[in-house]
Write a protein that holds these residues in place. Structure first.
Motif, PDB file in Angstrom:
ATOM      1  N   LYS A  11      -6.465  -7.867  11.873  1.00 31.31           N
ATOM      2  CA  LYS A  11      -5.361  -8.484  11.153  1.00 31.31           C
ATOM      3  C   LYS A  11      -5.683  -8.358   9.658  1.00 31.31           C
ATOM      4  N   VAL A  12      -4.935  -7.523   8.975  1.00 26.14           N
ATOM      5  CA  VAL A  12      -5.296  -7.064   7.638  1.00 26.14           C
ATOM      6  C   VAL A  12      -5.297  -8.196   6.618  1.00 26.14           C
ATOM      7  N   LYS A  13      -4.228  -8.967   6.558  1.00 23.33           N
ATOM      8  CA  LYS A  13      -4.072  -9.941   5.479  1.00 23.33           C
ATOM      9  C   LYS A  13      -5.035 -11.120   5.604  1.00 23.33           C
ATOM     10  N   ILE A  14      -5.339 -11.542   6.829  1.00 28.27           N
ATOM     11  CA  ILE A  14      -6.257 -12.674   7.010  1.00 28.27           C
ATOM     12  C   ILE A  14      -7.689 -12.204   7.297  1.00 28.27           C
ATOM     13  N   GLU A  15      -7.910 -10.897   7.302  1.00 31.22           N
ATOM     14  CA  GLU A  15      -9.243 -10.302   7.481  1.00 31.22           C
ATOM     15  C   GLU A  15      -9.932 -10.825   8.742  1.00 31.22           C
ATOM     16  N   LYS A  16      -9.217 -10.764   9.857  1.00 32.70           N
ATOM     17  CA  LYS A  16      -9.771 -11.183  11.145  1.00 32.70           C
ATOM     18  C   LYS A  16      -9.932  -9.964  12.037  1.00 32.70           C
ATOM     19  N   LEU A  25       6.814   0.992   6.587  1.00 31.50           N
ATOM     20  CA  LEU A  25       5.636   1.628   7.180  1.00 31.50           C
ATOM     21  C   LEU A  25       4.393   1.407   6.336  1.00 31.50           C
ATOM     22  N   TYR A  26       4.587   1.212   5.043  1.00 34.57           N
ATOM     23  CA  TYR A  26       3.459   1.071   4.132  1.00 34.57           C
ATOM     24  C   TYR A  26       2.855  -0.336   4.152  1.00 34.57           C
ATOM     25  N   ASP A  27       3.636  -1.307   4.622  1.00 36.76           N
ATOM     26  CA  ASP A  27       3.228  -2.713   4.591  1.00 36.76           C
ATOM     27  C   ASP A  27       2.506  -3.071   5.891  1.00 36.76           C
ATOM     28  N   ILE A  28       1.284  -2.593   6.055  1.00 38.80           N
ATOM     29  CA  ILE A  28       0.517  -2.758   7.295  1.00 38.80           C
ATOM     30  C   ILE A  28       0.033  -4.198   7.441  1.00 38.80           C
ATOM     31  N   THR A  29       0.301  -4.789   8.607  1.00 32.54           N
ATOM     32  CA  THR A  29      -0.129  -6.169   8.866  1.00 32.54           C
ATOM     33  C   THR A  29      -1.222  -6.260   9.927  1.00 32.54           C
ATOM     34  N   GLU A  30      -1.215  -5.323  10.882  1.00 31.63           N
ATOM     35  CA  GLU A  30      -2.167  -5.436  11.997  1.00 31.63           C
ATOM     36  C   GLU A  30      -2.412  -4.063  12.616  1.00 31.63           C
ATOM     37  N   LEU A  65       0.841  -1.190   0.000  1.00 28.22           N
ATOM     38  CA  LEU A  65       0.000   0.000   0.000  1.00 28.22           C
ATOM     39  C   LEU A  65       0.878   1.243   0.000  1.00 28.22           C
ATOM     40  N   ILE A  66       0.445   2.243  -0.717  1.00 28.07           N
ATOM     41  CA  ILE A  66       1.115   3.542  -0.678  1.00 28.07           C
ATOM     42  C   ILE A  66       0.405   4.379   0.377  1.00 28.07           C
ATOM     43  N   ASN A 113      12.677  -0.523  14.919  1.00 26.59           N
ATOM     44  CA  ASN A 113      13.186  -1.848  15.283  1.00 26.59           C
ATOM     45  C   ASN A 113      12.049  -2.798  15.690  1.00 26.59           C
ATOM     46  N   GLU A 114      11.077  -2.253  16.416  1.00 28.43           N
ATOM     47  CA  GLU A 114       9.945  -3.067  16.863  1.00 28.43           C
ATOM     48  C   GLU A 114       8.889  -3.221  15.787  1.00 28.43           C
ATOM     49  N   LYS A 115       9.016  -2.478  14.705  1.00 31.46           N
ATOM     50  CA  LYS A 115       8.109  -2.538  13.557  1.00 31.46           C
ATOM     51  C   LYS A 115       6.667  -2.166  13.907  1.00 31.46           C
TER      52      LYS A 115
END
Length: 253
Positions: free
Chosen positions: A101-106, A70-75, A3-4, A38-40
């Motif tokens: 949880k973005v990728k698994i849509e939970k 920063l653009y690769d949001i996971t949660e 994502l941008i 570092n902690e992402k």
């Protein structure tokens, strides 16, 4: 595809002049951003709004976890007056806390007065509500937990089950309901009470365990164990050695 992200900081009465473009995620906040590389993860504080192609989220504070950048949001973890809406997933929710949880849509919402709505189902709880959009699993846990759709009402401390798509409608295919006091399920013209109520769509059987009551039309039958066949619209009640099945039939006269 990453994502941008377009981050816009709002201070007091500042105004966004440029609208979000397709493919961008726009984040607005009144109190800036703290990045922990570092902690992402990074923190957004005070009147946060996140708007993307997939969802809109509003909250007092948001913690965003990322993967490569920063653009690769996971949660997402959102705190305080949370309001969430996804037109694509057909999910709307609010509560004191939300985890997505973005990728698994939970998605999970927590806190008193929590609500989570899909296109066909409304869910409420003072504990938490959790829905996995990809596989259809759902869980409600806590006092005042309730699930409602066009055909069924379920009230219990613990409601665990699964949805599936049937003719573009969400249908409950599996259900486990239990309450230390009593669980309640209303299905069409039948009301059911028991400490435990289970349903399996493959067998079309609703199973009722302990302190069973089935109310239908003018009949009220109590016992210790019961089954209701939703396919042929029949039911059975049994008792243990200490109790007898009791039936009450009211006269219309």
């Amino acid at each position: 595809m990453k994502l941008i992200v377009k981050i816009v900081f709002l201070f007091l009465i500042s105004i966004i002049l440029n609208a979000r473009e397709i493919g961008e995620t726009e984040i607005t906040t009144e109190d800036g951003i703290e990045v922990f590389q570092n902690e992402k993860f990074y923190l957004l504080k005070q009147n946060v709004k996140i708007e993307s192609d997939n969802f809109i989220l509003k909250a007092d504070e948001v913690k965003i976890k990322f993967n490569e950048s920063l653009y690769d949001i996971t949660e997402l973890d959102a705190y305080g007056s949370v309001d969430f809406y996804s037109e694509i997933s057909g999910i709307k929710g609010n509560g004191n806390f939300l985890n997505f949880k973005v990728k698994i849509e939970k998605i999970k919402v927590e806190g008193e007065g929590s609500e989570l709505m899909t296109k066909d189902v409304k869910m409420f709880s003072d504990g938490f509500i959790e829905v996995s959009n990809l596989n259809g699993d759902f869980l409600l846990k806590g006092i005042n937990s309730k699930l409602v759709n066009e055909d069924i009402i379920i009230i219990a401390e613990n409601i665990n089950g699964n949805f599936s798509e049937n003719n573009k409608e969400q249908e409950i295919t599996y259900l486990e309901v239990n309450d230390t006091r009593i669980s309640y399920v209303k299905n069409n013209d039948t009301e059911m009470y028991a400490k435990k109520i289970n349903f399996d769509n493959d067998t079309s059987i609703i199973e009722l365990i302990d302190d069973v009551i089935i109310i239908r039309n003018e009949e009220k039958i109590t016992g210790d164990y019961g089954t209701l066949d939703t396919r042929n619209n029949s039911y059975k009640i049994k008792s243990n050695n200490q109790n007898k099945v009791k039936a009450i039939i009211q006269s219309n006269e």
